[in-house]
Enzyme design. Sequence first.
Site, PDB file in Angstrom:
ATOM      1  N   GLN A   1     -10.307  -3.922  -2.948  1.00 42.49           N
ATOM      2  CA  GLN A   1     -11.581  -3.428  -2.438  1.00 42.49           C
ATOM      3  C   GLN A   1     -12.678  -3.579  -3.502  1.00 42.49           C
ATOM      4  O   GLN A   1     -13.780  -4.035  -3.198  1.00 42.49           O
ATOM      5  CB  GLN A   1     -11.448  -1.959  -2.026  1.00 42.49           C
ATOM      6  CG  GLN A   1     -12.728  -1.366  -1.489  1.00 42.49           C
ATOM      7  CD  GLN A   1     -13.122  -1.906  -0.119  1.00 42.49           C
ATOM      8  OE1 GLN A   1     -12.332  -1.886   0.804  1.00 42.49           O
ATOM      9  NE2 GLN A   1     -14.355  -2.391   0.016  1.00 42.49           N
TER      10      GLN A   1
ATOM     11  N   ARG B   1     -13.406  -8.334   2.478  1.00 43.31           N
ATOM     12  CA  ARG B   1     -12.009  -8.063   2.114  1.00 43.31           C
ATOM     13  C   ARG B   1     -11.163  -9.312   2.382  1.00 43.31           C
ATOM     14  O   ARG B   1     -10.317  -9.700   1.578  1.00 43.31           O
ATOM     15  CB  ARG B   1     -11.443  -6.885   2.922  1.00 43.31           C
ATOM     16  CG  ARG B   1     -11.969  -5.517   2.520  1.00 43.31           C
ATOM     17  CD  ARG B   1     -11.522  -5.118   1.120  1.00 43.31           C
ATOM     18  NE  ARG B   1     -10.070  -5.053   1.014  1.00 43.31           N
ATOM     19  CZ  ARG B   1      -9.314  -4.037   1.411  1.00 43.31           C
ATOM     20  NH1 ARG B   1      -9.875  -2.967   1.933  1.00 43.31           N
ATOM     21  NH2 ARG B   1      -7.984  -4.059   1.251  1.00 43.31           N
TER      22      ARG B   1
ATOM     23  N   ASP C   1     -17.081   7.156  -1.171  1.00 42.51           N
ATOM     24  CA  ASP C   1     -15.783   7.074  -0.491  1.00 42.51           C
ATOM     25  C   ASP C   1     -15.472   8.485   0.016  1.00 42.51           C
ATOM     26  O   ASP C   1     -16.134   9.461  -0.370  1.00 42.51           O
ATOM     27  CB  ASP C   1     -14.718   6.587  -1.496  1.00 42.51           C
ATOM     28  CG  ASP C   1     -13.345   6.402  -0.858  1.00 42.51           C
ATOM     29  OD1 ASP C   1     -13.239   6.323   0.382  1.00 42.51           O
ATOM     30  OD2 ASP C   1     -12.337   6.347  -1.618  1.00 42.51           O
TER      31      ASP C   1
ATOM     32  N   ARG D   1       0.886  -1.181   0.000  1.00 40.87           N
ATOM     33  CA  ARG D   1       0.000   0.000   0.000  1.00 40.87           C
ATOM     34  C   ARG D   1       0.913   1.217   0.000  1.00 40.87           C
ATOM     35  O   ARG D   1       1.686   1.423   0.935  1.00 40.87           O
ATOM     36  CB  ARG D   1      -0.904   0.002   1.232  1.00 40.87           C
ATOM     37  CG  ARG D   1      -1.535   1.365   1.467  1.00 40.87           C
ATOM     38  CD  ARG D   1      -2.611   1.361   2.510  1.00 40.87           C
ATOM     39  NE  ARG D   1      -3.820   0.743   2.006  1.00 40.87           N
ATOM     40  CZ  ARG D   1      -5.029   0.884   2.553  1.00 40.87           C
ATOM     41  NH1 ARG D   1      -5.182   1.631   3.641  1.00 40.87           N
ATOM     42  NH2 ARG D   1      -6.082   0.290   2.040  1.00 40.87           N
TER      43      ARG D   1
HETATM   44  N1  NVA Z   1      -9.794   6.825  -1.292  1.00 45.50           N
HETATM   45  C1  NVA Z   1      -9.380   6.426   0.036  1.00 45.50           C
HETATM   46  C2  NVA Z   1      -9.622   4.965   0.242  1.00 45.50           C
HETATM   47  C3  NVA Z   1      -9.286   4.466   1.620  1.00 45.50           C
HETATM   48  C4  NVA Z   1      -9.528   3.009   1.776  1.00 45.50           C
HETATM   49  C5  NVA Z   1      -7.906   6.776   0.235  1.00 45.50           C
HETATM   50  O1  NVA Z   1      -7.123   6.548  -0.692  1.00 45.50           O
HETATM   51  O2  NVA Z   1      -7.556   7.282   1.298  1.00 45.50           O
HETATM   52  N1   CP Z   2     -11.117   0.094   2.835  1.00 43.56           N
HETATM   53  C1   CP Z   2      -9.825   0.054   3.222  1.00 43.56           C
HETATM   54  O1   CP Z   2      -8.910  -0.209   2.433  1.00 43.56           O
HETATM   55  O2   CP Z   2      -9.626   0.271   4.560  1.00 43.56           O
HETATM   56  P1   CP Z   2      -8.228   0.509   5.296  1.00 43.56           P
HETATM   57  O3   CP Z   2      -7.693   1.832   4.842  1.00 43.56           O
HETATM   58  O4   CP Z   2      -8.581   0.484   6.756  1.00 43.56           O
HETATM   59  O5   CP Z   2      -7.291  -0.598   4.930  1.00 43.56           O
END
Ligand code: NVA
Ligand code: CP
Length: 313
Positions: A136, A296, A228, A106
């Site tokens: 997701q 998930r 979101d 990530r």
């Molecule tokens: N669009 C959000 C998704 C979090 C799961 C972000 O990138 O922070």
């Molecule tokens: N939806 C999602 O990816 O949640 P987190 O940021 O908690 O991993």
Amino acid sequence: MKLIHKDLLSIHDLTADEVVHILDVAEKLKTMQKRGVPHEFCKGKTLAMLFSKASTRTRVSFETGFYQLGGHALYLSDKDSQIGRGEPIRDTARVLSRMVDGIMIRTFSHDAVVELARYADIPVINGLTDLLHPCQALTDLLTIREHRGTLRGRKLVYVGDGNNMAHSLMYACAKVGMDMVCASPAGYQPNPVVVRQAQEDAHAMGCTISVEPDLRKAAAGADVLYTDVWTSMGEEAERDIRRQALHEYQINSGLLQVAKDDALVMHCLPAHRGEEITEDVLEGPHSVVFDEAENRMHTQKAIMVLLMSDAAL
Ligand code: NVA
Ligand code: CP
């Protein structure tokens, strides 16, 4: 059926059959887990999880899911690893390839994930970049299928910022024959390259992907209303300006009136009540957000089994 690519970086790279296969395997693994049937398809394997951004769901679902598959997951945040001190991604890729069996990452830059996958001999799974959030969106397809039985011909309306989540949902809907409308204002619309690619996939599947700034027009007859956060990770400096620009792009009881009577309300979480969604709708009978969160784990277990084991599922 093995997946064609070594990695899972984008749903756009998957075939339509592969998407359905991931959902089918996720469903099987979910049933096995619920019934207490052992399914240690990754026994003795190690997954490195690289995090440059915060997470609750992604970390816990990958770590717990891989444990249930008989494997061991290592959490490496930027501040605990040499990545945070500037070690090149291509060196990290080659070092980890000699020690572990798969990498989940990530981070901010999608190109960094592509580079990691290029230099790694082992599978790389995208756990969110600024561009995409494929795990997701695959999970969301599973959740819709569980609640509605079928996906093809359904209409998903995404409300708000045309961000990583919107992009992956576009690719996902296009692969399974779902119509998707992205309701976003000017300046916050999705990346036109992603839109074009998703539209090409949609054309092949006989469905449509579109962008519509008129929220109520977009939401008419929706099977799914999805939203979101207005401010994603890394965009915190723009929070006030985003609040202003996106304030009308909210899922609330008024918008729900325009959708189908039995519409599902979805959110990848974390949610900001009173911004992109109201408390009553998030907690109301249409909301399936906690099913999404649980799924998930099942969906990512499927991805890991398909990429990291020889199990015939
Ligand atoms: N669009 C959000 C998704 C979090 C799961 C972000 O990138 O922070
Ligand atoms: N939806 C999602 O990816 O949640 P987190 O940021 O908690 O991993």
